[in-house]
Scaffold this motif. Sequence first.
Motif, PDB file in Angstrom:
ATOM      1  N   LEU A  12     -38.964 -11.456 -97.668  1.00 13.86           N
ATOM      2  CA  LEU A  12     -37.642 -11.783 -97.128  1.00 13.86           C
ATOM      3  C   LEU A  12     -37.776 -12.743 -95.949  1.00 13.86           C
ATOM      4  CD1 LEU A  12     -34.581 -11.476 -96.777  1.00 13.86           C
ATOM      5  CD2 LEU A  12     -35.043  -9.374 -95.481  1.00 13.86           C
ATOM      6  N   ALA A  13     -38.676 -12.448 -95.025  1.00  9.01           N
ATOM      7  CA  ALA A  13     -38.868 -13.317 -93.860  1.00  9.01           C
ATOM      8  C   ALA A  13     -39.348 -14.709 -94.287  1.00  9.01           C
ATOM      9  CB  ALA A  13     -39.860 -12.685 -92.890  1.00  9.01           C
ATOM     10  N   LEU A  14     -40.288 -14.758 -95.207  1.00  6.82           N
ATOM     11  CA  LEU A  14     -40.819 -16.030 -95.683  1.00  6.82           C
ATOM     12  C   LEU A  14     -39.750 -16.831 -96.424  1.00  6.82           C
ATOM     13  CD1 LEU A  14     -43.386 -17.749 -95.829  1.00  6.82           C
ATOM     14  CD2 LEU A  14     -43.955 -16.555 -97.951  1.00  6.82           C
ATOM     15  N   ARG A  15     -38.978 -16.155 -97.270  1.00  9.77           N
ATOM     16  CA  ARG A  15     -37.888 -16.818 -97.995  1.00  9.77           C
ATOM     17  C   ARG A  15     -36.846 -17.356 -97.031  1.00  9.77           C
ATOM     18  NH1 ARG A  15     -36.247 -12.105-100.472  1.00  9.77           N
ATOM     19  NH2 ARG A  15     -34.158 -12.822 -99.994  1.00  9.77           N
ATOM     20  N   LEU A  26     -31.035 -20.959-102.426  1.00 10.26           N
ATOM     21  CA  LEU A  26     -31.424 -19.930-103.397  1.00 10.26           C
ATOM     22  C   LEU A  26     -32.610 -19.109-102.902  1.00 10.26           C
ATOM     23  CD1 LEU A  26     -30.974 -21.896-106.748  1.00 10.26           C
ATOM     24  CD2 LEU A  26     -29.550 -20.010-105.896  1.00 10.26           C
ATOM     25  N   LEU A  27     -33.541 -19.752-102.190  1.00 11.47           N
ATOM     26  CA  LEU A  27     -34.665 -19.004-101.616  1.00 11.47           C
ATOM     27  C   LEU A  27     -34.168 -18.001-100.583  1.00 11.47           C
ATOM     28  CD1 LEU A  27     -37.466 -21.695-101.167  1.00 11.47           C
ATOM     29  CD2 LEU A  27     -37.452 -19.772-102.769  1.00 11.47           C
ATOM     30  N   VAL A  28     -33.273 -18.435 -99.705  1.00  8.21           N
ATOM     31  CA  VAL A  28     -32.734 -17.523 -98.692  1.00  8.21           C
ATOM     32  C   VAL A  28     -32.094 -16.309 -99.356  1.00  8.21           C
ATOM     33  CG1 VAL A  28     -30.950 -17.255 -96.923  1.00  8.21           C
ATOM     34  CG2 VAL A  28     -32.430 -19.263 -96.885  1.00  8.21           C
ATOM     35  N   LEU A  29     -31.322 -16.557-100.405  1.00  4.18           N
ATOM     36  CA  LEU A  29     -30.632 -15.474-101.106  1.00  4.18           C
ATOM     37  C   LEU A  29     -31.565 -14.658-101.992  1.00  4.18           C
ATOM     38  CD1 LEU A  29     -27.462 -17.457-102.219  1.00  4.18           C
ATOM     39  CD2 LEU A  29     -27.598 -15.745-100.381  1.00  4.18           C
ATOM     40  N   GLY A  30     -32.685 -15.246-102.366  1.00  5.23           N
ATOM     41  CA  GLY A  30     -33.564 -14.577-103.313  1.00  5.23           C
ATOM     42  C   GLY A  30     -32.916 -14.519-104.687  1.00  5.23           C
ATOM     43  N   LEU A  31     -32.289 -15.616-105.080  1.00  3.56           N
ATOM     44  CA  LEU A  31     -31.582 -15.694-106.351  1.00  3.56           C
ATOM     45  C   LEU A  31     -32.197 -16.813-107.190  1.00  3.56           C
ATOM     46  CD1 LEU A  31     -29.203 -14.744-108.125  1.00  3.56           C
ATOM     47  CD2 LEU A  31     -27.813 -16.500-107.001  1.00  3.56           C
ATOM     48  N   ALA A  32     -32.491 -16.501-108.456  1.00  2.00           N
ATOM     49  CA  ALA A  32     -33.131 -17.471-109.348  1.00  2.00           C
ATOM     50  C   ALA A  32     -34.365 -18.052-108.660  1.00  2.00           C
ATOM     51  CB  ALA A  32     -32.151 -18.559-109.771  1.00  2.00           C
ATOM     52  N   THR A  33     -35.167 -17.188-108.108  1.00  2.00           N
ATOM     53  CA  THR A  33     -36.281 -17.584-107.257  1.00  2.00           C
ATOM     54  C   THR A  33     -37.255 -18.549-107.933  1.00  2.00           C
ATOM     55  OG1 THR A  33     -36.010 -15.513-106.073  1.00  2.00           O
ATOM     56  CG2 THR A  33     -38.047 -16.700-105.693  1.00  2.00           C
ATOM     57  N   PRO A  34     -37.603 -18.383-109.209  1.00  2.00           N
ATOM     58  CA  PRO A  34     -38.480 -19.383-109.829  1.00  2.00           C
ATOM     59  C   PRO A  34     -37.858 -20.779-109.842  1.00  2.00           C
ATOM     60  CG  PRO A  34     -38.403 -17.420-111.186  1.00  2.00           C
ATOM     61  CD  PRO A  34     -37.343 -17.268-110.134  1.00  2.00           C
ATOM     62  N   VAL A  35     -36.570 -20.857-110.113  1.00  2.00           N
ATOM     63  CA  VAL A  35     -35.869 -22.142-110.129  1.00  2.00           C
ATOM     64  C   VAL A  35     -35.827 -22.722-108.718  1.00  2.00           C
ATOM     65  CG1 VAL A  35     -33.649 -23.264-110.593  1.00  2.00           C
ATOM     66  CG2 VAL A  35     -34.502 -21.492-112.142  1.00  2.00           C
ATOM     67  N   ALA A  36     -35.534 -21.876-107.737  1.00  2.00           N
ATOM     68  CA  ALA A  36     -35.469 -22.320-106.342  1.00  2.00           C
ATOM     69  C   ALA A  36     -36.810 -22.869-105.879  1.00  2.00           C
ATOM     70  CB  ALA A  36     -35.039 -21.158-105.450  1.00  2.00           C
ATOM     71  N   GLY A  37     -37.863 -22.126-106.133  1.00  2.00           N
ATOM     72  CA  GLY A  37     -39.191 -22.565-105.710  1.00  2.00           C
ATOM     73  C   GLY A  37     -39.615 -23.843-106.401  1.00  2.00           C
ATOM     74  N   ALA A  38     -39.331 -23.938-107.694  1.00  2.00           N
ATOM     75  CA  ALA A  38     -39.707 -25.131-108.452  1.00  2.00           C
ATOM     76  C   ALA A  38     -38.909 -26.349-107.995  1.00  2.00           C
ATOM     77  CB  ALA A  38     -39.497 -24.889-109.946  1.00  2.00           C
ATOM     78  N   ALA A  39     -37.620 -26.184-107.764  1.00  2.00           N
ATOM     79  CA  ALA A  39     -36.786 -27.309-107.323  1.00  2.00           C
ATOM     80  C   ALA A  39     -37.242 -27.825-105.960  1.00  2.00           C
ATOM     81  CB  ALA A  39     -35.322 -26.886-107.264  1.00  2.00           C
ATOM     82  N   ALA A  40     -37.482 -26.920-105.038  1.00  2.00           N
ATOM     83  CA  ALA A  40     -37.921 -27.324-103.699  1.00  2.00           C
ATOM     84  C   ALA A  40     -39.307 -27.964-103.754  1.00  2.00           C
ATOM     85  CB  ALA A  40     -37.915 -26.126-102.763  1.00  2.00           C
ATOM     86  N   GLY A  81     -42.058 -14.225-106.661  1.00  2.00           N
ATOM     87  CA  GLY A  81     -40.797 -13.511-106.801  1.00  2.00           C
ATOM     88  C   GLY A  81     -40.228 -13.184-105.435  1.00  2.00           C
ATOM     89  N   ALA A  82     -38.960 -12.849-105.425  1.00  2.00           N
ATOM     90  CA  ALA A  82     -38.229 -12.687-104.172  1.00  2.00           C
ATOM     91  C   ALA A  82     -38.456 -11.343-103.492  1.00  2.00           C
ATOM     92  CB  ALA A  82     -36.736 -12.874-104.420  1.00  2.00           C
ATOM     93  N   LEU A 115     -31.188 -10.985-104.085  1.00  3.99           N
ATOM     94  CA  LEU A 115     -30.179 -10.926-105.144  1.00  3.99           C
ATOM     95  C   LEU A 115     -30.831 -10.839-106.516  1.00  3.99           C
ATOM     96  CD1 LEU A 115     -27.391 -13.346-103.857  1.00  3.99           C
ATOM     97  CD2 LEU A 115     -27.404 -10.844-103.892  1.00  3.99           C
ATOM     98  N   ASP A 116     -32.026 -11.388-106.668  1.00  6.41           N
ATOM     99  CA  ASP A 116     -32.725 -11.216-107.944  1.00  6.41           C
ATOM    100  C   ASP A 116     -32.915  -9.733-108.236  1.00  6.41           C
ATOM    101  OD1 ASP A 116     -32.998 -13.832-108.834  1.00  6.41           O
ATOM    102  OD2 ASP A 116     -34.971 -14.108-107.931  1.00  6.41           O
ATOM    103  N   HIS A 117     -33.364  -8.982-107.260  1.00  5.49           N
ATOM    104  CA  HIS A 117     -33.559  -7.533-107.446  1.00  5.49           C
ATOM    105  C   HIS A 117     -32.220  -6.838-107.693  1.00  5.49           C
ATOM    106  CE1 HIS A 117     -35.521  -3.652-107.071  1.00  5.49           C
ATOM    107  NE2 HIS A 117     -34.550  -3.284-106.256  1.00  5.49           N
ATOM    108  N   ALA A 118     -31.204  -7.212-106.919  1.00  7.81           N
ATOM    109  CA  ALA A 118     -29.888  -6.572-107.047  1.00  7.81           C
ATOM    110  C   ALA A 118     -29.250  -6.827-108.409  1.00  7.81           C
ATOM    111  CB  ALA A 118     -28.956  -7.057-105.937  1.00  7.81           C
TER     112      ALA A 118
END
Length: 173
Positions: A12-15, A71-85, A125-126, A131-134
């Motif tokens: 969470l802190a890193l994201r 998306l990283l901050v939210l932890g949503l679609a984390t693979p997409v977020a990481g890949a896009a960034a 993973g987030a 939000l990915d977990h939720a």
Amino acid sequence: MSRINRRDLALLALRAGTGAVLMAHGTQKLFGWFGGGGLDKTAAAMEHMGFTPGRPSAMAAGLGETGGGALLVLGLATPVAGAAAAGAMAGAVSVHAPAGFFAQSGGFEYPAFLGFTAAAIGLAGAGRYSLDHATGHTFDQRWTLVLAFTASAVAAAAVVAKRARGQQDADDV
């Protein structure tokens, strides 16, 4: 009540930190916030750096950084977020590479660090506090990871190669 998991808290802190930095960087490009040039000036700068056409290049970089960061901050679609960034940062690395590694010389240290960090979060993973977990990892499936990183790598390679060809053509003139 479940115990706080240190690994998930660290993710969470890193994201949050990485995502916030990426968002700030991207909103400079898109909106001119935080002393940035905004889309028109960023587009002109992108053209000057060899990314043509400039406006779509500026938009792609700004959206990759801002959207990926959010998306990283939210932890949503984390693979997409990481890949896009990470893909957006690959373009920045190509610009800074001629100056060497270290940032104080104008090198690629900073964009490489952001790109590798974003990619690592996307791969790891987030974590539980996301939000990915939720959402039961609806947007964080194995196929999403493979597709996102493959698409990002192909797109980044194509953009960097096109820029390099354009620079080579300019040098030949």
